[in-house]
Design a protein around this motif. Structure first.
Motif, PDB file in Angstrom:
ATOM      1  N   GLU A 138       0.739  -0.996   0.097  1.00 32.25           N
ATOM      2  CA  GLU A 138       0.037  -0.147  -0.196  1.00 32.25           C
ATOM      3  C   GLU A 138       0.771   1.300   0.095  1.00 32.25           C
ATOM      4  OE1 GLU A 138      -2.733   0.074   3.257  1.00 32.25           O
ATOM      5  OE2 GLU A 138      -3.772  -1.917   2.577  1.00 32.25           O
ATOM      6  N   LYS A 139       0.296   2.051  -0.872  1.00 37.98           N
ATOM      7  CA  LYS A 139       1.202   3.578  -0.889  1.00 37.98           C
ATOM      8  C   LYS A 139       0.736   4.385   0.238  1.00 37.98           C
ATOM      9  CE  LYS A 139       2.363   3.113  -5.619  1.00 37.98           C
ATOM     10  NZ  LYS A 139       2.280   3.723  -7.342  1.00 37.98           N
ATOM     11  N   THR A 140       1.517   4.937   1.141  1.00 39.06           N
ATOM     12  CA  THR A 140       1.140   5.645   2.307  1.00 39.06           C
ATOM     13  C   THR A 140       1.033   7.014   1.627  1.00 39.06           C
ATOM     14  OG1 THR A 140       3.231   6.024   2.927  1.00 39.06           O
ATOM     15  CG2 THR A 140       1.845   4.279   4.078  1.00 39.06           C
ATOM     16  N   ALA A 141       0.150   8.068   2.156  1.00 38.88           N
ATOM     17  CA  ALA A 141       0.013   9.424   1.659  1.00 38.88           C
ATOM     18  C   ALA A 141       1.149  10.073   2.249  1.00 38.88           C
ATOM     19  CB  ALA A 141      -1.305   9.858   2.212  1.00 38.88           C
ATOM     20  N   PRO A 142       1.670  10.923   1.491  1.00 42.41           N
ATOM     21  CA  PRO A 142       2.725  11.737   2.243  1.00 42.41           C
ATOM     22  C   PRO A 142       2.238  12.731   3.558  1.00 42.41           C
ATOM     23  CG  PRO A 142       1.926  13.049   0.210  1.00 42.41           C
ATOM     24  CD  PRO A 142       1.409  11.577   0.250  1.00 42.41           C
ATOM     25  N   ALA A 143       3.179  12.693   4.211  1.00 45.90           N
ATOM     26  CA  ALA A 143       2.716  13.146   5.715  1.00 45.90           C
ATOM     27  C   ALA A 143       2.682  14.741   5.493  1.00 45.90           C
ATOM     28  CB  ALA A 143       3.899  13.000   6.587  1.00 45.90           C
ATOM     29  N   LEU A 144       1.605  15.024   6.134  1.00 45.20           N
ATOM     30  CA  LEU A 144       1.493  16.634   5.907  1.00 45.20           C
ATOM     31  C   LEU A 144       2.233  17.551   7.127  1.00 45.20           C
ATOM     32  CD1 LEU A 144      -2.695  16.633   6.036  1.00 45.20           C
ATOM     33  CD2 LEU A 144      -1.154  17.160   4.204  1.00 45.20           C
ATOM     34  N   PRO A 145       2.825  18.723   6.535  1.00 48.26           N
ATOM     35  CA  PRO A 145       3.453  19.461   7.435  1.00 48.26           C
ATOM     36  C   PRO A 145       2.849  19.968   8.579  1.00 48.26           C
ATOM     37  CG  PRO A 145       2.774  20.746   5.597  1.00 48.26           C
ATOM     38  CD  PRO A 145       2.452  19.274   5.347  1.00 48.26           C
ATOM     39  N   ASP A 146       3.554  20.060   9.615  1.00 43.86           N
ATOM     40  CA  ASP A 146       2.901  20.465  10.932  1.00 43.86           C
ATOM     41  C   ASP A 146       2.498  21.803  10.834  1.00 43.86           C
ATOM     42  OD1 ASP A 146       3.284  18.134  12.294  1.00 43.86           O
ATOM     43  OD2 ASP A 146       5.555  18.780  13.063  1.00 43.86           O
ATOM     44  N   ALA A 147       1.261  22.270  11.566  1.00 47.92           N
ATOM     45  CA  ALA A 147       0.843  23.728  11.535  1.00 47.92           C
ATOM     46  C   ALA A 147       1.775  24.328  12.138  1.00 47.92           C
ATOM     47  CB  ALA A 147      -0.422  23.796  12.406  1.00 47.92           C
ATOM     48  N   PRO A 148       1.974  25.857  11.670  1.00 43.70           N
ATOM     49  CA  PRO A 148       2.855  26.570  12.355  1.00 43.70           C
ATOM     50  C   PRO A 148       2.612  26.865  13.736  1.00 43.70           C
ATOM     51  CG  PRO A 148       1.678  27.828  10.689  1.00 43.70           C
ATOM     52  CD  PRO A 148       1.246  26.226  10.621  1.00 43.70           C
ATOM     53  N   THR A 149       3.387  27.272  14.279  1.00 45.91           N
ATOM     54  CA  THR A 149       2.985  27.542  15.869  1.00 45.91           C
ATOM     55  C   THR A 149       2.973  29.224  16.057  1.00 45.91           C
ATOM     56  OG1 THR A 149       4.399  25.780  16.899  1.00 45.91           O
ATOM     57  CG2 THR A 149       3.903  27.628  18.209  1.00 45.91           C
ATOM     58  N   HIS A 150       1.865  29.709  16.566  1.00 47.98           N
ATOM     59  CA  HIS A 150       1.543  31.066  16.786  1.00 47.98           C
ATOM     60  C   HIS A 150       1.690  31.408  18.144  1.00 47.98           C
ATOM     61  CE1 HIS A 150      -0.729  35.183  15.241  1.00 47.98           C
ATOM     62  NE2 HIS A 150       0.206  35.217  16.169  1.00 47.98           N
ATOM     63  N   THR A 151       2.551  31.874  18.593  1.00 43.71           N
ATOM     64  CA  THR A 151       2.811  32.463  20.050  1.00 43.71           C
ATOM     65  C   THR A 151       2.433  33.666  20.458  1.00 43.71           C
ATOM     66  OG1 THR A 151       4.956  30.846  20.152  1.00 43.71           O
ATOM     67  CG2 THR A 151       4.645  32.263  21.783  1.00 43.71           C
ATOM     68  N   LEU A 152       1.730  33.782  21.354  1.00 43.85           N
ATOM     69  CA  LEU A 152       1.279  35.133  22.081  1.00 43.85           C
ATOM     70  C   LEU A 152       1.711  35.375  23.277  1.00 43.85           C
ATOM     71  CD1 LEU A 152      -2.243  35.200  20.566  1.00 43.85           C
ATOM     72  CD2 LEU A 152      -0.582  36.565  19.650  1.00 43.85           C
ATOM     73  N   VAL A 153       2.465  36.563  23.475  1.00 36.21           N
ATOM     74  CA  VAL A 153       3.051  36.509  24.919  1.00 36.21           C
ATOM     75  C   VAL A 153       2.576  38.264  25.330  1.00 36.21           C
ATOM     76  CG1 VAL A 153       5.205  37.450  26.076  1.00 36.21           C
ATOM     77  CG2 VAL A 153       5.293  35.561  24.744  1.00 36.21           C
ATOM     78  N   PHE A 154       1.967  37.823  26.496  1.00 34.84           N
ATOM     79  CA  PHE A 154       1.513  39.119  26.901  1.00 34.84           C
ATOM     80  C   PHE A 154       2.178  39.572  28.368  1.00 34.84           C
ATOM     81  CE2 PHE A 154      -2.248  37.207  24.751  1.00 34.84           C
ATOM     82  CZ  PHE A 154      -2.670  38.363  23.966  1.00 34.84           C
ATOM     83  N   LEU A 155       2.677  40.849  28.074  1.00 31.37           N
ATOM     84  CA  LEU A 155       3.502  41.158  29.278  1.00 31.37           C
ATOM     85  C   LEU A 155       3.056  42.356  30.218  1.00 31.37           C
ATOM     86  CD1 LEU A 155       7.189  41.566  27.253  1.00 31.37           C
ATOM     87  CD2 LEU A 155       6.534  39.823  28.748  1.00 31.37           C
ATOM     88  N   ASP A 156       2.777  42.299  31.349  1.00 31.09           N
ATOM     89  CA  ASP A 156       1.998  43.058  31.952  1.00 31.09           C
ATOM     90  C   ASP A 156       2.877  44.237  32.121  1.00 31.09           C
ATOM     91  OD1 ASP A 156       0.693  44.478  34.131  1.00 31.09           O
ATOM     92  OD2 ASP A 156      -0.300  42.527  34.919  1.00 31.09           O
ATOM     93  N   LYS A 157       2.486  45.454  31.949  1.00 34.36           N
ATOM     94  CA  LYS A 157       3.356  46.832  32.001  1.00 34.36           C
ATOM     95  C   LYS A 157       2.317  47.734  32.920  1.00 34.36           C
ATOM     96  CE  LYS A 157       6.668  45.673  29.360  1.00 34.36           C
ATOM     97  NZ  LYS A 157       7.927  45.801  29.968  1.00 34.36           N
ATOM     98  N   THR A 158       1.869  47.003  33.717  1.00 31.65           N
ATOM     99  CA  THR A 158       1.076  47.988  34.859  1.00 31.65           C
ATOM    100  C   THR A 158       2.031  48.087  36.225  1.00 31.65           C
ATOM    101  OG1 THR A 158      -0.141  46.060  35.670  1.00 31.65           O
ATOM    102  CG2 THR A 158      -1.179  47.316  34.057  1.00 31.65           C
TER     103      THR A 158
END
Length: 261
Positions: free
Chosen positions: A27-47
């Motif tokens: 059986e021919k396996t389908a090519p592996a799909l690339p991983d979804a990109p990582t979107h990092t959100l950093v919230f820095l408290d400036k109070t």
């Protein structure tokens, strides 16, 4: 006794042979799909309630930022955005970075060339990571002496998270904050002057507030809170009821659990 195959039998035998041959092919396996990109959100408290000049806070925050850059910025397209938490959080994007390094032609390369491509990629990636970390640390240490440091609008991070999840990325959210929401208004929370007194009250408030915020489809991001509190901090300073409020709020909005560091 001799048997002879009639034309009809020969045809059926031929079809069966073809079917057996086809079924024996790997059986021919389908090519592996690339991983979804990582979107990092950093919230820095400036109070005013978070002082990054304290040695404990600064060292803790620096270490976690370094870990975030190292673990989340791994492939081309991975993104890091830094926002300041204060009175105008939704308009306070301080940094936006995207990994540009990539592996070229590795699929059809031989073992020797693949190793050389991988080495070149890792070197380019490490250079980028070094730049990203320096820029993030600069934002960490940036002071906010303006009037916006009087109020802490963490609710305003919700539409930012919702927008990040629209692109199908693996969204990871980090709050470098004491999570003490404090905004003026009859339908807002000010935990400085009126924090939840019990877990039951925190849960009641969180469920009510989730109805105001449910318009923002935040999906199921990974959420981590990096507090500025030392291990010896009192419950008055590091209120478990405030922590419970955010746990319930994120559960209500997307079934999201919070990790606290």
């Amino acid at each position: 006794m001799q048997f002879s195959l009639r034309p009809k039998h020969i045809l059926l035998w031929g079809i069966a042979t073809v079917l057996v041959a086809c079924s024996s092919e790997p059986e021919k396996t389908a090519p592996a799909l690339p991983d979804a990109p990582t979107h990092t959100l950093v919230f820095l408290d400036k109070t005013q309630s978070v002082n990054v000049n304290k040695s404990y806070v600064n060292e803790k925050y620096r270490q976690v930022l370094a870990q975030i850059v190292e673990e989340n910025m791994r492939n081309k397209g991975d993104k890091l955005e830094v926002y300041f938490i204060h009175e105008n959080t939704s308009k306070a994007r301080a940094l936006s970075l995207t990994v540009r390094a990539e592996k070229e032609g590795i699929e059809h390369a031989n073992a020797t060339d693949r190793e050389a491509i991988e080495t070149a990629f890792q070197m380019a990636l490490q250079r980028e990571k070094g730049i990203y970390l320096r820029q993030a640390l600069t934002k960490l240490n940036q002071q906010n002496s303006g009037g916006s440091n009087q109020w802490t609008d963490i609710w305003a991070s919700m539409p930012i998270i919702a927008k990040a999840t629209e692109g199908g990325s693996d969204v990871k959210v980090y709050y470098f904050s004491d999570m003490v929401e404090s905004v003026q208004g009859t339908e807002r929370r000010n935990f400085h002057s009126n924090p939840p007194a019990t877990d039951a009250q925190a849960e009641e408030w969180a469920k009510a507030d989730a109805k105001q915020l449910e318009q923002h489809a935040i999906g199921s991001p990974q959420v981590t809170v990096i507090t500025p509190f030392e291990p010896t901090a009192s419950t008055r300073e590091n209120s478990p009821h405030v922590t419970h409020y955010w746990e319930i709020l994120f559960q209500e909005l997307g079934g999201v659990s919070i990790e606290e560091l």
